[in-house]
Write an enzyme that holds these catalytic residues in place. Structure first.
Site, PDB file in Angstrom:
ATOM      1  N   ASP A  56       7.980  56.561   2.652  1.00  0.00           N
ATOM      2  CA  ASP A  56       8.257  57.842   3.324  1.00  0.00           C
ATOM      3  C   ASP A  56       7.993  59.061   2.451  1.00  0.00           C
ATOM      4  O   ASP A  56       7.906  60.168   2.961  1.00  0.00           O
ATOM      5  CB  ASP A  56       9.692  57.865   3.896  1.00  0.00           C
ATOM      6  CG  ASP A  56      10.775  57.982   2.822  1.00  0.00           C
ATOM      7  OD1 ASP A  56      10.502  57.645   1.654  1.00  0.00           O
ATOM      8  OD2 ASP A  56      11.893  58.412   3.161  1.00  0.00           O
ATOM      9  N   GLU A 104      11.992  46.714  -1.112  1.00  0.00           N
ATOM     10  CA  GLU A 104      11.942  46.311   0.297  1.00  0.00           C
ATOM     11  C   GLU A 104      10.639  45.647   0.715  1.00  0.00           C
ATOM     12  O   GLU A 104      10.033  46.019   1.721  1.00  0.00           O
ATOM     13  CB  GLU A 104      12.237  47.519   1.194  1.00  0.00           C
ATOM     14  CG  GLU A 104      13.609  48.115   0.950  1.00  0.00           C
ATOM     15  CD  GLU A 104      14.040  49.098   2.029  1.00  0.00           C
ATOM     16  OE1 GLU A 104      13.213  49.472   2.876  1.00  0.00           O
ATOM     17  OE2 GLU A 104      15.223  49.490   2.020  1.00  0.00           O
ATOM     18  N   TYR A 144      21.770  50.496   5.426  1.00  0.00           N
ATOM     19  CA  TYR A 144      21.950  51.737   6.202  1.00  0.00           C
ATOM     20  C   TYR A 144      22.808  51.514   7.452  1.00  0.00           C
ATOM     21  O   TYR A 144      22.537  52.097   8.490  1.00  0.00           O
ATOM     22  CB  TYR A 144      20.573  52.331   6.534  1.00  0.00           C
ATOM     23  CG  TYR A 144      19.910  52.875   5.286  1.00  0.00           C
ATOM     24  CD1 TYR A 144      20.251  54.132   4.793  1.00  0.00           C
ATOM     25  CD2 TYR A 144      19.006  52.107   4.558  1.00  0.00           C
ATOM     26  CE1 TYR A 144      19.687  54.619   3.623  1.00  0.00           C
ATOM     27  CE2 TYR A 144      18.443  52.592   3.378  1.00  0.00           C
ATOM     28  CZ  TYR A 144      18.791  53.852   2.919  1.00  0.00           C
ATOM     29  OH  TYR A 144      18.247  54.335   1.752  1.00  0.00           O
ATOM     30  N   GLU A 197      20.718  51.105  -2.353  1.00  0.00           N
ATOM     31  CA  GLU A 197      20.556  52.286  -1.486  1.00  0.00           C
ATOM     32  C   GLU A 197      21.617  52.239  -0.397  1.00  0.00           C
ATOM     33  O   GLU A 197      21.853  51.185   0.192  1.00  0.00           O
ATOM     34  CB  GLU A 197      19.186  52.310  -0.785  1.00  0.00           C
ATOM     35  CG  GLU A 197      18.027  52.659  -1.671  1.00  0.00           C
ATOM     36  CD  GLU A 197      16.697  52.758  -0.910  1.00  0.00           C
ATOM     37  OE1 GLU A 197      16.714  52.920   0.331  1.00  0.00           O
ATOM     38  OE2 GLU A 197      15.650  52.651  -1.573  1.00  0.00           O
TER      39      GLU A 197
HETATM   40  C1  GCB Z   1      14.591  52.943   2.501  1.00  0.00           C
HETATM   41  C2  GCB Z   1      13.575  53.127   1.426  1.00  0.00           C
HETATM   42  C3  GCB Z   1      13.541  54.563   0.923  1.00  0.00           C
HETATM   43  C4  GCB Z   1      13.615  55.526   2.091  1.00  0.00           C
HETATM   44  C5  GCB Z   1      14.914  55.287   2.822  1.00  0.00           C
HETATM   45  C6  GCB Z   1      15.087  56.240   4.010  1.00  0.00           C
HETATM   46  O1  GCB Z   1      15.051  51.874   2.756  1.00  0.00           O
HETATM   47  O2  GCB Z   1      13.748  52.240   0.368  1.00  0.00           O
HETATM   48  O3  GCB Z   1      12.369  54.746   0.184  1.00  0.00           O
HETATM   49  O4  GCB Z   1      13.529  56.854   1.704  1.00  0.00           O
HETATM   50  O5  GCB Z   1      14.980  53.974   3.286  1.00  0.00           O
HETATM   51  O6  GCB Z   1      15.770  57.227   3.866  1.00  0.00           O
HETATM   52  O7  GCB Z   1      14.475  55.965   5.037  1.00  0.00           O
END
Ligand code: GCB
Length: 592
Positions: free
Chosen positions: A162, A414, A469, A504
């Site tokens: 991203d 990932e 997330y 994360e």
């Molecule tokens: C993830 C990625 C990271 C992204 C993030 C997001 O899992 O590892 O590079 O920026 O999600 O905020 O979508």
């Protein structure tokens, strides 16, 4: 690969300045031989910096392909008789370099240094023209992977991650000299035995002269604490002062090449004496359990893009200290060496990541709305890609092996991780990393699409690394459901008997957006969501760390998911705190 340094036998010049710069949208430069003279239609750009955001022009920001940089360098007269080297700390993503009319080096990979011995191509006391072509294209065989499309507006780069595909000469460029016989490399491995410390060292030397090697270890006051001779050996320090999180105590290892009374070359390497070990579900530094508090970051700033900048570096470290962080991950590529040196000196712990991000074509295909071949297959990430990945790991370890701050290698973020093909691709890369550095654990960050029971790569790593997330991408806004799902998943991973690092977790948050009933995108929601994660972490003893995604908001290409970039920062892109910064600070100050 040793950093250039000034010393009694060495000198360096930093070539950071305004360089001439020309875009090459039709790939004309290589066939027309642009290195043979002044670049056509050039303008000035700063080095180091990304060129991407410098001008209010779409043709620059969206440029795909070659760009040309050029400067003139005066080689000091006093360097006559020395070996002269031209070094680039990085060029994203690949480069070819000429000195006057001669090609001196080509390099693939945007985040590690490369250099050329230019002794035979320059004349001390005169100037030389340095020309560099930098190519920002990504492909299935680049790291990170991506693709280039031909559209009505011309070529478009589609990275499989991203963050913005910033490009250019992102880090310092050096011209330096060493003696003809010189210290080519030094490797140290440190140990602790009771109150004593050990430093195993190995010196590689090069050049025509017969020399002896003498090594001296000096403490931070410059007092000699150990000495030895020979290209390899072990130094012992009684009453050692270890390097440890929060206290970046460093010794200096001075390596002298001597011939009789003459010191032919001398190189000084800072050394932190510390150990790293995994024991069951514990991550031990110097034998003591370590809990990671910190962030995934980016090298990212307005205008300069990914260009290294000491001002921002010092400020970021100061904010990490203010908030109570003790560590960060160099997501998703190796950072400038200045950053690692700073972490060494300040006792900040680093997870060092190679630029392998976006190796999951199932997920990327969904985002880009197109069909891809299987991720790890002959038409996609194939043997060539794997060798590029292996080389990136070799260069990362070669560059960073001596940094005490680095405690864990992350060899991918990932990737697809639930297929036979992913195991076949990654098994040799885990083995390679361990062979290159048997002293540090290795991991790769897992994504939620391959949870416990489905994922096959975490079994290859030493630490379970999870990007999660819940509450954001899954169970959006439903924190009670998210809490249950997160708890269940962490408990499942805990059965593996390895330490778990949540590498994360976070929620996009628009600074200044508020709601009484914490709604996604508001500052209140980010606080509530992070606090929910923290409750769960405290209930699962195998969790050894929490890295919030992200330290600061960062630039991304436009998409329906991104409002002026990725907004998961605890700080805004210009480093102002969101409400979450204070909430996280309250927790981390307590955990300190
Ligand atoms: C993830 C990625 C990271 C992204 C993030 C997001 O899992 O590892 O590079 O920026 O999600 O905020 O979508």
């Amino acid at each position: 690969m040793l950093r250039p340094q000034d010393g009694p036998t060495r000198e360096r010049r930093r070539l950071d300045a305004l360089w001439a710069f020309t875009l090459d949208p039709t790939d004309a430069g290589r066939s027309e031989g642009w290195w043979r003279g002044r670049l056509p239609d050039s303008r000035e750009v700063p080095v180091p910096a990304s060129f991407t955001d410098l001008f209010p022009e779409r043709s620059v920001r969206d440029h795909v392909g070659d760009v040309w940089y050029q400067t003139t360098v005066l080689v000091p007269r006093g360097w006559a008789g020395s070996r002269i080297v031209l070094r680039f700390d990085s060029a994203t993503h690949r480069a070819v370099v000429w000195v006057d009319d001669v090609e001196v080096v080509a390099h693939e990979g945007g985040f590690t240094p490369f250099e050329a011995d230019v002794t035979d191509h320059v004349r001390p006391g005169t100037s030389a023209r340095v020309t560099v072509v930098v190519d920002n294209r990504v492909s299935f065989q680049s790291l990170p992977p991506g693709l280039v499309d031909d559209g009505p507006q011309g070529r478009q780069v589609k990275p499989f991650h991203d963050f913005t595909n910033y490009a250019g000469l992102h880090r310092p460029v050096w011209l330096y000299c060493t003696p003809r016989t010189y210290v080519d490399d030094v490797t140290v491995v440190t140990g602790l035995e009771g109150t004593a410390g050990t430093v195993d060292y190995e010196v590689a030397l090069a050049g025509p002269d017969e020399v002896d090697v003498r090594v001296t270890l000096l403490d931070a006051e410059g007092v000699e604490v150990a000495q030895d001779t020979g290209a390899s050996g072990t130094l012992r320090v009684d009453d050692v002062r270890p390097w440890r999180p929060g206290e970046g105590y460093l010794y200096d290892l001075r390596v002298d090449l001597v011939s009789g009374d003459e010191v032919v070359d001398s190189y000084v390497l800072p050394v932190g004496v510390r150990t790293v070990r995994i024991k069951g579900t514990e991550f031990l530094i110097n034998g003591e359990p370590f809990y990671f508090r910190g962030f995934g970051k980016h090298e990212d700033a307005p205008v300069r893009g990914r260009g290294h900048d000491d001002v921002l570096m010092v400020h970021d470290f100061a904010l990490m200290d203010w908030i109570g962080a003790n560590s960060f991950r160099t997501s998703h590529y190796p950072y400038a060496e200045e950053v690692l040196e700073y972490a060494d000196r300040h006792g900040v712990v680093v997870i060092d990541e190679v630029a392998a991000v976006g190796q999951n074509f199932g997920m990327i295909g969904g985002f880009l709305q197109r069909q891809f071949p299987p991720t790890f297959s002959p038409d996609a990430l194939n043997d060539v890609s794997q060798e590029v990945h292996a080389q990136a790991i070799r260069e990362l370890v070669a560059r960073d092996k001596n940094h005490p701050s680095v405690v864990l290698w992350s060899i991918s973020n990932e990737p697809e991780s639930d297929t036979e093909a992913s195991v076949a691709y990654f098994e040799p890369l885990f083995a390679l990393t361990r062979e290159l550095d048997p002293t540090r654990p290795v991991g790769s960050a897992n994504m939620v699409g391959a949870p416990h029971g489905k994922d096959r790569l975490q079994a290859l790593g030493d630490v379970v690394m999870l990007n999660r997330y819940y509450g954001w991408a899954i169970n959006t806004g439903d924190l009670p459901a998210a809490e249950k799902a997160l708890q269940a998943e962490l408990e499942a991973w805990a059965t593996e008997g390895k330490p778990i690092l949540v590498s994360e977790y976070g929620a996009d948050t628009l600074a200044g957006l508020h709601s009484i009933l914490a709604e996604p995108w508001t500052e209140e929601f980010q606080v509530e969501m992070l606090e929910m994660y923290h409750r769960v972490f405290d209930r699962v003893s195998a969790v050894v760390g929490e890295h919030v995604w992200n330290f600061a908001d960062f630039s991304t290409p436009s998409s329906p998911f991104r409002v002026g970039g990725n907004r998961k920062g605890v700080f805004t892109r210009d480093r102002k705190p969101k409400a979450s910064a204070f909430a996280v600070r309250r927790r981390w100050q307590q955990l300190r």
